[in-house]
Scaffold this active site. Structure first.
Site, PDB file in Angstrom:
ATOM      1  N   CYS A  32       0.850  -1.120   0.527  1.00 20.52           N
ATOM      2  CA  CYS A  32       0.027  -0.060  -0.157  1.00 20.52           C
ATOM      3  C   CYS A  32       1.068   1.447  -0.218  1.00 20.52           C
ATOM      4  O   CYS A  32       2.446   0.980   0.678  1.00 20.52           O
ATOM      5  CB  CYS A  32      -0.998  -0.292   1.483  1.00 20.52           C
ATOM      6  SG  CYS A  32      -1.783  -1.353   1.416  1.00 20.52           S
ATOM      7  N   TYR A 171      -6.002 -13.544  -3.477  1.00 26.45           N
ATOM      8  CA  TYR A 171      -5.323 -12.765  -2.655  1.00 26.45           C
ATOM      9  C   TYR A 171      -5.792 -13.860  -1.549  1.00 26.45           C
ATOM     10  O   TYR A 171      -7.042 -13.178  -1.359  1.00 26.45           O
ATOM     11  CB  TYR A 171      -4.495 -11.740  -2.513  1.00 26.45           C
ATOM     12  CG  TYR A 171      -4.809 -10.458  -0.885  1.00 26.45           C
ATOM     13  CD1 TYR A 171      -3.492 -11.354  -0.816  1.00 26.45           C
ATOM     14  CD2 TYR A 171      -4.710  -9.375  -1.251  1.00 26.45           C
ATOM     15  CE1 TYR A 171      -3.429 -11.006   0.229  1.00 26.45           C
ATOM     16  CE2 TYR A 171      -4.706  -8.440   0.116  1.00 26.45           C
ATOM     17  CZ  TYR A 171      -3.594  -9.394   0.762  1.00 26.45           C
ATOM     18  OH  TYR A 171      -3.283  -8.482   1.800  1.00 26.45           O
ATOM     19  N   HIS A 174      -3.789 -11.642   4.820  1.00 23.73           N
ATOM     20  CA  HIS A 174      -3.586 -10.306   6.172  1.00 23.73           C
ATOM     21  C   HIS A 174      -4.816 -10.245   6.761  1.00 23.73           C
ATOM     22  O   HIS A 174      -4.638  -9.437   7.341  1.00 23.73           O
ATOM     23  CB  HIS A 174      -3.158  -9.266   5.228  1.00 23.73           C
ATOM     24  CG  HIS A 174      -2.273  -9.070   4.387  1.00 23.73           C
ATOM     25  ND1 HIS A 174      -1.672  -9.046   3.871  1.00 23.73           N
ATOM     26  CD2 HIS A 174      -0.716  -9.234   5.418  1.00 23.73           C
ATOM     27  CE1 HIS A 174      -0.050  -8.563   3.682  1.00 23.73           C
ATOM     28  NE2 HIS A 174       0.247  -9.103   4.970  1.00 23.73           N
ATOM     29  N   ASP A 267       3.159  -9.295   9.356  1.00 20.51           N
ATOM     30  CA  ASP A 267       4.104  -9.294   8.287  1.00 20.51           C
ATOM     31  C   ASP A 267       4.918  -8.326   8.331  1.00 20.51           C
ATOM     32  O   ASP A 267       6.068  -8.455   7.858  1.00 20.51           O
ATOM     33  CB  ASP A 267       2.656  -9.172   7.000  1.00 20.51           C
ATOM     34  CG  ASP A 267       4.124  -9.904   6.195  1.00 20.51           C
ATOM     35  OD1 ASP A 267       4.411 -11.281   6.052  1.00 20.51           O
ATOM     36  OD2 ASP A 267       3.042  -9.699   5.120  1.00 20.51           O
TER      37      ASP A 267
END
Ligand code: ADP
Ligand code: SF4
Length: 692
Positions: A32, A171, A174, A267
């Site tokens: 991001c 995906y 997360h 992460d």
């Protein structure tokens, strides 16, 4: 060009990823950046620089596949319909221009998104409240919703291909995606074929993966990003149980595995809590279960470690978000045998803060990050000098070091005078606090680069006073005509900050200390109270240090939790947990209102109800005052300066405006970029305007 040591050749081997080929093993994983759909030019330029810096694959951030799931105030990518294609195509083009592959991370956020923008009720495997404290619940998906989601994902994959992407993600990581929510026993209570057994919970993931391959797999690689462990023990997905089983079930289906641990704060842990390579066991596990290329991250900045990772079979491609932000040219520097020139990430997560604040990404180490388009800044090049004038920089903290380096890169003669024996200013001192040793990289990189410049002279142990500066300039051998003051700032001793706009009365009755005193080696006495009205890391880290030194510590903050701003760097929970484990007493939502020789008085910020607490030493973590006395003394002698041939005098960094280290480095860099340049225009940078 310098030749690299053949030891590193392995990093420059090509890697086949399904139908596409990566030119080497350097892989910028999705990250991001606060640019997304709102700032496509900014995004394209930033990603293009990474490709230019040698990364073989350069990915987007999360890209929303449909209006059914929006990230609200977080500015991520969007592929809701064909109208979103051109903005992302711009990025793919910029990446291709420099010979890299462009990857896109498609996402549906499920109950991770409250859909504040669209006002569409979020969807999830089962009825569930959203992850945040927003008063929103996600509804349970019907079979028809599941069909819709699959259709949207397929459409987004096709649009990705049309936008020019070479690699498309499915995906499930997360804890931020619908696909991961389906996988999880915690969130999936369905009784149909999409719930219950692990095979059932994996069904949607498999279907979407197969459909993506079917839709675009002829020319695009299809990658999976999967959270193989949530670090929650048996409550969550673990790598020795369901995480492993999912990989076993799907092992050969995708073209690449991007290994993830969940959540994002695990992460992207800061260096205060995790060191380089902490995800290695999870990555090796996936690697042992598939023949497909595996990419993993771990804040890798050491080329030798990278070689070892490949040789030991931990992974096939070296994944990086933060190391590629701190140094977009990391691969090129390894390729060209310039290892000492790598600007290593310090693991501070200021980059992450940009995303949380919905503004373009910034980086402590790399002041050009986020400025590639709007200011035309490039991390490896800078305009040449406009004259033969020399420059004196007073102060060798982050602002002074960065200014010296950037002016040196422009070819200016620079003298850097530093009062202390060592360079680095606040960074030198702060890097000796618990957990912050990696911050020294700020100094190491700049010192190494400055030493290569014969035209930059560094004078440590040179505290300059007003007359010194003028005398200095009079001496021919130095000959400078511009002065940058980078003399930093000093923590206040009077309690002034957010709660107290005037000094707190009575502080003379007690032993007062500041972070400066502690970092200079002064020891507290008796029981210690820390009053933190600054709210970033300093209050918490000082509490940790004093507690580790054996003192009883009470940490008081008017905020709802400790080191409140570190929510933006994703450290808050770990900081508070560490302090509690160390036995630091924490008091939140209380103001410090008065002091006597043995106690402090604290008041509830809501009710003003008072309590007292014993205190022998009060540490004030409040505001900082600019060290600008020297600047003012010189500024008051304009005639003398003129006679001495001084043309300009300017403050930079904390001595201009106290702030975070990233702001000091940016300030030093900005000053060097703008030096002797014609700066005009009402707004100092380009903006991406909504066209009406
Ligand atoms: P910044 O973040 O703005 O770089 P720092 O406080 O980290 O600020 O660094 C300021 C540096 O300036 C410190 O290393 C300090 O020793 C040095 N300094 C302060 N005053 C003088 C002076 N009069 N002469 C030389 N160096 C100075
Ligand atoms: Fe690394 Fe900090 Fe830069 Fe992020 S901001 S890339 S953590 S140095």
């Amino acid at each position: 060009m310098k030749k690299r040591d053949s030891h590193y050749d392995i990093l420059f081997e090509q890697v086949q990823i399904g139908p596409v080929k990566a030119r080497n093993r350097f892989y910028q994983v999705p990250h991001c950046n606060g640019m997304g759909y709102l700032r496509p030019n900014t995004l394209a330029a930033m990603r293009g620089v990474k490709a230019e810096g040698g990364w073989a694959v350069v990915c987007t951030e999360e890209v929303e596949i449909h209006a059914n799931s929006d990230n609200g105030s977080a500015i991520e990518g969007r592929l809701w319909d064909d109208g979103d294609i051109p903005a992302l195509a711009k990025m793919a083009e910029a990446v291709h221009e420099h010979g890299a592959l462009a990857g896109v991370e498609l996402v549906h956020g499920g109950f991770s998104n409250a859909n504040h923008y669209s006002r569409i009720a979020p969807i999830a495997p089962s009825l569930i409240s959203v992850n945040s404290y927003d008063p929103v619940q996600a509804r349970e998906m019907t079979k028809s919703d599941i069909r819709d989601f699959r259709k949207w994902h397929r459409q987004a994959a096709v649009r990705s291909k049309r936008a020019g992407f070479d690699l498309v993600y499915v995906y499930a990581g997360h804890n931020l995606t619908l696909l991961m929510h389906f996988l999880s026993r915690r969130f999936n209570q369905r009784s149909d074929e999409y719930g219950g057994s692990l095979e059932n919970r994996t069904r949607l993931f498999r279907e979407v993966l197969e459909e993506t391959i079917d839709a675009v797999g002829d020319s695009c690689a299809v990658a999976v990003r999967f959270a193989v462990d949530e670090l929650l023990g048996p409550k969550g997905i673990t790598c020795d149980s369901e995480g492993r089983e999912v990989v076993e079930m799907l092992a050969e289906l995708p073209d690449l595995w991007d290994v993830n641990i969940s959540e994002w704060e695990n992460d992207s842990a800061t260096s205060r809590f995790e060191k380089e390579g902490y995800q290695e066991p999870y990555i090796s596990l996936v690697k042992s279960l598939t023949s497909k290329p595996v990419v993993g991250v771990g804040r890798y900045t050491s080329a030798d470690t990278m070689v070892s990772l490949i040789q030991r079979g931990v992974m096939d491609m070296i994944g990086a978000a933060r190391p590629s932000i701190a140094d977009p040219f990391l691969p090129k520097k390894i390729e060209e045998g310039r290892l000492d020139e790598i600007r290593e990430c310090i693991g501070c997560n200021i980059c992450v803060a940009g995303d949380w604040l919905s503004v373009p990404i910034r980086c402590t180490q790399n002041p050009t990050m986020g400025e590639e388009w709007r200011r035309s800044w490039h991390p490896e090049s800078i305009g040449t000098k406009k004259s033969d004038d020399g420059v004196l920089i007073v102060g060798g903290g982050p602002a002074g070091l960065e200014c010296a380096l950037s002016l040196g890169n422009r070819g200016y003669r620079v003298i850097l005078a530093e009062a202390s024996e060592v360079l680095g200013g606040r960074v030198y001192k702060e890097s000796r606090l618990p957990g912050l040793s990696e911050w020294r990289r700020i100094i190491d990189y700049r010192e190494t680069m400055l030493k290569k410049m014969a035209w930059v002279k560094i004078y440590p142990a040179s505290k300059l006073k007003s007359l010194d500066v003028i005398e200095f300039s009079a001496k021919d051998k130095f000959g400078f005509s511009h002065i940058f003051m980078a003399t930093g700032a000093t923590w206040r001793r009077d309690g002034v900050a957010r709660q107290h706009r005037d000094p707190i009365p009575g502080l003379n009755k007690i032993n007062i200390m500041t972070p400066d005193d502690l970092m200079d080696g002064v020891s507290p006495s008796g029981s210690v109270v820390i009053f933190d009205d600054e709210h970033y890391y300093m209050g918490g880290v000082i509490a940790e240090k004093i507690r580790l030194d054996g003192f009883k510590v009470l940490l008081v903050t008017p905020a709802p939790d400790i080191s409140n701003w570190t929510h933006h760097t994703m450290e808050q929970r770990r900081i508070q947990a560490r302090l509690l484990e160390l036995g630091v007493e924490l008091v939140t939502q209380k103001n410090l209102v008065s002091v006597n020789s043995k106690e402090v008085e604290l008041a509830c910020v809501f009710t003003d109800r008072r309590i007292r607490h014993e205190c022998k030493t009060l540490v004030l973590v409040t505001e900082r005052l600019p060290n600008n006395e020297l600047y003012h003394a010189l500024n008051a002698r304009q005639e003398t300066l003129k006679d001495a041939g001084i043309k300009t005098l300017q403050c930079i960094g904390d001595c201009f405006a106290p702030g975070i280290i990233a702001a000091s480095i940016h300030s030093g860099h900005l000053a060097a970029r703008e030096f002797e340049e014609d700066i005009s225009g009402e707004v100092p940078f380009l903006r991406e305007r909504v066209v009406v």
